[in-house]
Design a protein around this motif. Structure first.
Motif, short mmCIF file in Angstrom:
data_model
loop_
_atom_site.label_atom_id
_atom_site.label_comp_id
_atom_site.label_asym_id
_atom_site.label_seq_id
_atom_site.Cartn_x
_atom_site.Cartn_y
_atom_site.Cartn_z
N GLU A 1 43.78 33.85 48.27
CA GLU A 1 44.27 35.22 48.18
C GLU A 1 44.30 35.64 46.73
OE1 GLU A 1 48.18 35.25 49.86
OE2 GLU A 1 49.08 34.30 48.12
N ALA A 2 44.36 36.94 46.51
CA ALA A 2 44.37 37.47 45.15
C ALA A 2 45.17 38.76 45.13
CB ALA A 2 42.95 37.75 44.66
N PRO A 3 45.76 39.10 43.99
CA PRO A 3 46.44 40.39 43.87
C PRO A 3 45.44 41.50 43.58
CG PRO A 3 46.57 39.23 41.79
CD PRO A 3 45.85 38.31 42.75
N LEU A 4 45.88 42.72 43.74
CA LEU A 4 45.18 43.86 43.15
C LEU A 4 45.96 44.24 41.90
CD1 LEU A 4 44.03 45.94 46.24
CD2 LEU A 4 42.86 44.10 45.02
N ARG A 5 45.77 45.44 41.37
CA ARG A 5 46.48 45.81 40.13
C ARG A 5 46.72 47.30 40.04
NH1 ARG A 5 44.06 49.49 38.95
NH2 ARG A 5 42.12 49.77 37.77
N ASN B 1 48.76 46.76 32.17
CA ASN B 1 48.53 46.76 33.60
C ASN B 1 49.34 45.66 34.27
OD1 ASN B 1 47.01 44.47 32.85
ND2 ASN B 1 45.09 45.59 32.92
N CYS B 2 49.37 45.69 35.59
CA CYS B 2 50.23 44.76 36.33
C CYS B 2 49.55 44.33 37.63
CB CYS B 2 51.56 45.44 36.66
SG CYS B 2 52.78 44.35 37.45
N ALA B 3 49.45 43.02 37.85
CA ALA B 3 48.98 42.51 39.13
C ALA B 3 50.05 42.78 40.20
CB ALA B 3 48.70 41.02 39.03
N ILE B 4 49.60 43.10 41.42
CA ILE B 4 50.55 43.52 42.45
C ILE B 4 50.35 42.76 43.76
CG2 ILE B 4 50.83 45.83 41.49
CD1 ILE B 4 48.92 46.80 43.77
N SER B 5 51.42 42.71 44.53
CA SER B 5 51.37 42.29 45.93
C SER B 5 51.83 43.48 46.78
CB SER B 5 52.29 41.08 46.15
OG SER B 5 53.64 41.41 45.90
N PRO B 6 51.47 43.53 48.09
CA PRO B 6 50.82 42.50 48.87
C PRO B 6 49.44 42.11 48.33
CG PRO B 6 51.72 44.20 50.29
CD PRO B 6 51.79 44.73 48.90
N THR B 7 49.09 40.83 48.50
CA THR B 7 47.80 40.33 48.06
C THR B 7 46.73 40.62 49.10
OG1 THR B 7 48.32 38.16 49.01
CG2 THR B 7 48.87 38.50 46.68
N SER C 1 41.78 39.55 55.08
CA SER C 1 42.82 40.58 55.18
C SER C 1 42.82 41.45 53.92
CB SER C 1 44.19 39.92 55.37
OG SER C 1 45.23 40.88 55.36
N TRP C 2 42.69 42.75 54.12
CA TRP C 2 42.63 43.69 53.00
C TRP C 2 43.48 44.92 53.36
CZ3 TRP C 2 39.53 42.32 48.76
CH2 TRP C 2 39.52 43.24 47.71
N PRO C 3 44.79 44.87 53.10
CA PRO C 3 45.68 45.92 53.58
C PRO C 3 45.72 47.19 52.73
CG PRO C 3 46.96 44.25 52.45
CD PRO C 3 45.54 43.77 52.44
N TYR C 4 44.66 47.48 52.01
CA TYR C 4 44.57 48.69 51.18
C TYR C 4 43.27 49.41 51.50
CZ TYR C 4 48.00 46.23 48.20
OH TYR C 4 49.10 45.55 47.72
N GLU C 5 43.19 50.67 51.10
CA GLU C 5 41.94 51.40 51.17
C GLU C 5 40.94 50.81 50.17
OE1 GLU C 5 41.34 53.75 53.33
OE2 GLU C 5 43.39 53.99 54.10
N GLY D 1 37.22 43.46 41.34
CA GLY D 1 37.65 42.29 40.59
C GLY D 1 38.27 41.24 41.48
N ALA D 2 39.09 41.66 42.44
CA ALA D 2 39.70 40.73 43.38
C ALA D 2 38.64 40.09 44.27
CB ALA D 2 40.74 41.44 44.23
N TRP D 3 37.68 40.87 44.72
CA TRP D 3 36.62 40.36 45.59
C TRP D 3 35.80 39.29 44.86
CZ3 TRP D 3 36.03 40.79 50.64
CH2 TRP D 3 34.80 40.44 51.23
N ALA D 4 35.51 39.54 43.58
CA ALA D 4 34.78 38.55 42.80
C ALA D 4 35.58 37.25 42.68
CB ALA D 4 34.46 39.11 41.40
N LEU D 5 36.87 37.35 42.41
CA LEU D 5 37.72 36.17 42.28
C LEU D 5 37.77 35.38 43.58
CD1 LEU D 5 39.68 34.62 40.39
CD2 LEU D 5 41.52 36.03 41.34
N LEU D 6 37.91 36.08 44.71
CA LEU D 6 37.98 35.42 46.01
C LEU D 6 36.68 34.70 46.36
CD1 LEU D 6 39.81 38.23 47.99
CD2 LEU D 6 40.76 35.98 47.43
#
Length: 246
Positions: free
Chosen positions: A28-32, A54-60, A65-69, A78-83
């Motif tokens: 899992e990874a945060p967004l920001r 800037n700030c990393a955020i949860s929900p991750t 699972s991608w609970p954001y638009e 950036g999160a997709w690359a990390l995952l």
């Protein structure tokens, strides 16, 4: 009656490096959300002595699972690359945009970065003073960060915040951070971004996330009760600072 010749199934080759990359990739990874510094992580817009906050955020998020638009200014690429075990900094720079998204998503926490060609971390905290005080609002429209970056290279002004946002993080000063967000928002308004909802009790500041002109907007509130009341309205959702366990 002729028979079909037998053939070995063809599989794409996978290198040892790719296998190791997948093993090391997080589940899992945060967004920001970004508070100050605008486009100062884009190499061609970098300025000496300026900072990005800037700030990393949860929900991750995860690959399942991608609970954001999507395409919404929260650093999803950036999160997709990390995952997927990749270095998001190089891929973002190749797109002609900035490095701040993959940098803070991989680092986590509330961070201050020096403006420049590559990530240069000045300060990192756990962002505890932001707990219960942040929300995002979905504007209803996706956006293209590379497209906006190319537009502003010709017509748009830049903001170059100096010490105030850095001091806000160092002192864990919510009021001072909110002032930095308001300054960033003023630049976005001058760029022609549409007004955001502001008639919310306890709201301290709001700005579009990322390149703006759609996507999510980040909100700061005086306390948890004000934040939760806002999140009872359509389009709002609570977020919290995310710090990875090391």
């Amino acid at each position: 009656m002729s028979s079909c010749p037998r053939r070995r199934p063809q599989f794409p080759s996978i290198s040892t490096t790719e296998i190791v990359r997948w093993i090391r990739a997080p589940q899992e990874a945060p967004l920001r959300v970004d508070f100050a510094g605008g486009w100062l992580d884009v190499p061609r817009f970098a300025r000496p002595g300026a900072f990005i906050v800037n700030c990393a955020i949860s929900p991750t998020v995860s690959l399942r699972s991608w609970p954001y638009e999507r395409n919404a200014g929260l650093g999803g690429s950036g999160a997709w690359a990390l995952l997927n075990g990749k270095d998001g900094v190089d891929s973002e720079l190749d797109l002609g945009v900035g490095w701040q998204d993959p940098a803070v998503i991989a680092e986590s926490g509330l961070c201050v970065w020096r403006s420049g060609r590559r990530p240069d971390l000045e300060l990192k905290t756990d962002g505890a003073f932001l707990r219960g005080r942040m929300a995002v609002f979905w504007t209803g429209n996706q956006h293209s960060t590379p497209g906006v970056a190319n537009q502003r290279a010709i017509t748009m002004p830049l903001s170059a915040p100096g010490e105030p946002p850095v001091n806000a993080v160092w002192r864990q000063d919510l009021a001072q951070l909110a002032e930095a967000v308001r300054q960033s928002s003023a630049v976005q308004t001058a760029e022609g971004m549409a007004p955001l909802p502001t008639d919310l009790p306890g709201m301290l500041a709001v700005k579009y996330c990322g390149g703006g002109f759609g996507g999510y907007a980040a909100y700061l509130f005086t306390d948890g009760a004000a934040r939760d009341a806002a999140c009872a309205q359509p389009g709002f959702r609570p977020i919290e600072p995310y710090i990875a366990a090391r």
